[in-house]
Design a protein around this motif. Structure first.
Motif, PDB file in Angstrom:
ATOM      1  N   ARG A   1     -17.281 -18.961 -10.974  1.00 50.53           N
ATOM      2  CA  ARG A   1     -16.942 -19.425 -12.156  1.00 50.53           C
ATOM      3  C   ARG A   1     -17.072 -17.738 -13.120  1.00 50.53           C
ATOM      4  O   ARG A   1     -15.352 -17.996 -14.280  1.00 50.53           O
TER       5      ARG A   1
ATOM      6  N   PRO B   1     -25.604 -20.418  -5.670  1.00 51.48           N
ATOM      7  CA  PRO B   1     -25.109 -19.315  -6.853  1.00 51.48           C
ATOM      8  C   PRO B   1     -23.446 -19.321  -6.496  1.00 51.48           C
ATOM      9  O   PRO B   1     -23.258 -18.800  -6.856  1.00 51.48           O
TER      10      PRO B   1
ATOM     11  N   SER C   1     -29.643 -15.681 -10.945  1.00 53.56           N
ATOM     12  CA  SER C   1     -30.404 -17.434 -10.645  1.00 53.56           C
ATOM     13  C   SER C   1     -31.225 -17.448  -9.934  1.00 53.56           C
ATOM     14  O   SER C   1     -31.008 -17.335  -8.816  1.00 53.56           O
TER      15      SER C   1
ATOM     16  N   ILE D   1     -21.653 -20.152  -9.135  1.00 49.22           N
ATOM     17  CA  ILE D   1     -21.742 -18.881 -10.331  1.00 49.22           C
ATOM     18  C   ILE D   1     -20.720 -17.524 -10.019  1.00 49.22           C
ATOM     19  O   ILE D   1     -20.080 -17.670 -11.577  1.00 49.22           O
TER      20      ILE D   1
ATOM     21  N   VAL E   1     -23.772 -11.962  -8.251  1.00 49.16           N
ATOM     22  CA  VAL E   1     -24.707 -13.090  -8.377  1.00 49.16           C
ATOM     23  C   VAL E   1     -26.424 -12.659  -7.688  1.00 49.16           C
ATOM     24  O   VAL E   1     -25.707 -12.773  -6.886  1.00 49.16           O
TER      25      VAL E   1
ATOM     26  N   CYS F   1     -31.407 -16.806 -15.125  1.00 44.53           N
ATOM     27  CA  CYS F   1     -31.111 -18.205 -15.816  1.00 44.53           C
ATOM     28  C   CYS F   1     -32.365 -19.193 -14.866  1.00 44.53           C
ATOM     29  O   CYS F   1     -32.239 -18.518 -13.487  1.00 44.53           O
TER      30      CYS F   1
ATOM     31  N   ALA G   1     -24.032 -20.697 -17.098  1.00 39.76           N
ATOM     32  CA  ALA G   1     -24.498 -20.006 -17.228  1.00 39.76           C
ATOM     33  C   ALA G   1     -22.331 -19.323 -17.901  1.00 39.76           C
ATOM     34  O   ALA G   1     -22.564 -18.161 -18.796  1.00 39.76           O
ATOM     35  N   ASP G   2     -21.589 -19.674 -18.440  1.00 37.79           N
ATOM     36  CA  ASP G   2     -20.360 -19.755 -18.678  1.00 37.79           C
ATOM     37  C   ASP G   2     -20.536 -19.972 -19.925  1.00 37.79           C
ATOM     38  O   ASP G   2     -20.171 -18.935 -20.617  1.00 37.79           O
TER      39      ASP G   2
ATOM     40  N   PHE H   1     -25.733 -24.573 -13.093  1.00 32.83           N
ATOM     41  CA  PHE H   1     -26.423 -23.754 -13.576  1.00 32.83           C
ATOM     42  C   PHE H   1     -25.197 -22.819 -13.503  1.00 32.83           C
ATOM     43  O   PHE H   1     -24.419 -21.591 -14.846  1.00 32.83           O
ATOM     44  N   ALA H   2     -23.639 -23.034 -13.027  1.00 32.29           N
ATOM     45  CA  ALA H   2     -22.475 -22.711 -13.623  1.00 32.29           C
ATOM     46  C   ALA H   2     -21.825 -22.992 -14.443  1.00 32.29           C
ATOM     47  O   ALA H   2     -21.119 -21.567 -15.039  1.00 32.29           O
TER      48      ALA H   2
ATOM     49  N   VAL I   1     -25.372 -11.938 -12.958  1.00 29.34           N
ATOM     50  CA  VAL I   1     -26.453 -13.317 -13.116  1.00 29.34           C
ATOM     51  C   VAL I   1     -27.056 -13.023 -12.516  1.00 29.34           C
ATOM     52  O   VAL I   1     -26.936 -13.032 -10.955  1.00 29.34           O
TER      53      VAL I   1
END
Ligand SMILES: Nc1ncnc2c1ncn2[C@@H]1O[C@H](COP(=O)(O)OP(=O)(O)OP(=O)(O)O)[C@@H](O)[C@H]1O
Ligand SMILES: [Mg+2]
Length: 358
Positions: A124, A118, A95, A121, A129, A6, A78-79, A74-75, A93
């Motif tokens: 979560r 990060p 990022s 992310i 990451v 991402c 991405a989720d 972003f979290a 992930v």
């Protein structure tokens, strides 16, 4: 390994996400794309980022706040992508976050800063990451850009003729893969950066992009303004080289326009669109590019593509979709691959492209 990549590009138009199943088999990297998504930034986050970017001044407090809020956005994204594309089974992930500054001085990249903490992310999704993808390359003497070059080389493979991969984001970057010899890559100059800046300024913020390049198509190119813009020394620099929106922004354009105050809005758009077309076309001619594979949001701008085609008559234009990668998602897939290589202890940047020590 199921990997989510991402990023939010320099246009700040939202978070791009792609997921892929990646496998290393007998020294070969196999990529099975699982799909991609685009999500706008929530609430006023885009405006807050814009307010903090050069030439505006900002503070450590504002950057800290943006780092956390972008990380949370972003979290969330991405989720959702994990559920929608990976059946909730993502294992990694990658990022890239949001670039807020790319520090280039005397032709060398000295540093780069992305926000989007990060840890949000990791917390979560509960998976590792990989982030901060440019800094190691810069520490090794490289430009930390363009980082998609290795992915471009893997995607396009080798051919007898020179092929190029062009991404038309805020900044335009290109990877040139000759029939023989090492690939090179560099930022060409503004992709959509000046087009978006002009539209936003001319419409008082009501519009953010020149949909399909329609306004530019209605306007006429102003040669004196075009020549003034083309005289920027950046274009004549040798690769490897990188630039960013800290250089190509609204005030940069307004300064050039101050010498041509009577030009109409559509003519300004025709001219900045031609600037991108001409500078990309010059690269194609200089490197004898037989085929140019275009990706990024600017590939939806028909006037821009026509300008590139005029400036590079010997080059066939194609889209990354022809190679199985949707043009809006190429960078997200590329970052998924880079992070996958990182967790396997493999280098993701090509020294001949970024200028880093091998
Ligand atoms: N339908 C469209 N017509 C014209 N231009 C478009 C259209 N859709 C997107 N764009 C242009 O593409 C830009 C977004 O492209 P993209 O997301 O690839 O770039 P980015 O976010 O700047 O990423 P990066 O700089 O990292 O490559 C928009 O700001 C706009 O200028
Ligand atoms: Mg974008």
């Amino acid at each position: 390994m199921r990997v989510i990549g991402c990023l939010s590009g320099t246009s700040l138009d939202g978070i791009e996400i792609a997921a892929a199943d990646l496998t290393l088999e007998d020294g070969k990297l196999l990529t099975r794309p699982l799909g991609s998504r685009s999500e706008p930034y929530p609430g006023g986050l885009r405006g807050d980022l814009e307010a903090a970017l050069p030439p505006a001044r900002t503070s450590a407090a504002a950057l800290c706040r943006l780092d956390a809020l972008v990380g949370q956005a972003f979290a969330d994204a991405a989720d959702r992508a994990n559920e929608a594309l990976c059946e909730g089974a993502a294992e990694l992930v990658v990022s890239h976050g949001q670039t807020v500054f790319h520090w280039v001085e005397d032709g060398h990249a000295r540093g780069t800063l992305q926000v989007g903490q990060p840890a949000w992310i990791a917390e979560r999704l509960g998976v590792p990451v990989v982030s901060d993808l440019r800094s190691r390359d810069i520490a090794a003497g490289g430009h930390g850009a363009p980082l998609v070059a290795l992915f471009d080389v893997l995607l396009l493979g080798s051919a007898p003729d020179t092929r190029g991969a062009l991404n038309l984001g805020g900044i335009a970057n290109v990877t040139i893969i000759p029939g023989a010899g090492d690939p090179i890559a560099f930022d060409v100059g503004p992709g959509n950066a000046l087009i978006d800046a002009a539209v936003t300024h001319l419409s008082g913020g009501a519009e953010r992009l020149d949909e399909g390049g329609r306004r530019a198509a209605r306007g006429s190119i102003d040669e004196p303004l075009l020549n003034r813009l083309l005289s920027d020394p950046y274009y004549a620099l040798q690769a490897p080289k990188s630039t960013g929106k800290e250089h190509f922004h609204l005030h940069y354009l307004l300064e050039a326009l101050s010498e041509r105050p009577a030009i109409g809005g559509d003519d300004v758009l025709a001219t900045v669109t031609e600037l991108t077309g001409r500078t990309v076309g010059d690269v194609c001619r200089r490197h004898d590019v037989a085929e140019l594979v275009v990706s990024g949001g600017g590939s939806r701008n028909a006037t821009l593509l026509a300008s590139i085609a005029r400036a590079a008559p010997g080059t066939v234009l194609r889209r990354s979709d022809d190679y199985g990668i949707p043009s809006h998602a190429k960078e997200a897939y590329a970052f998924a691959v880079l992070g996958f290589l990182t967790v396997h202890g493999l280098t993701g940047s090509l020294p001949s492209c970024t200028g880093a020590r091998a």
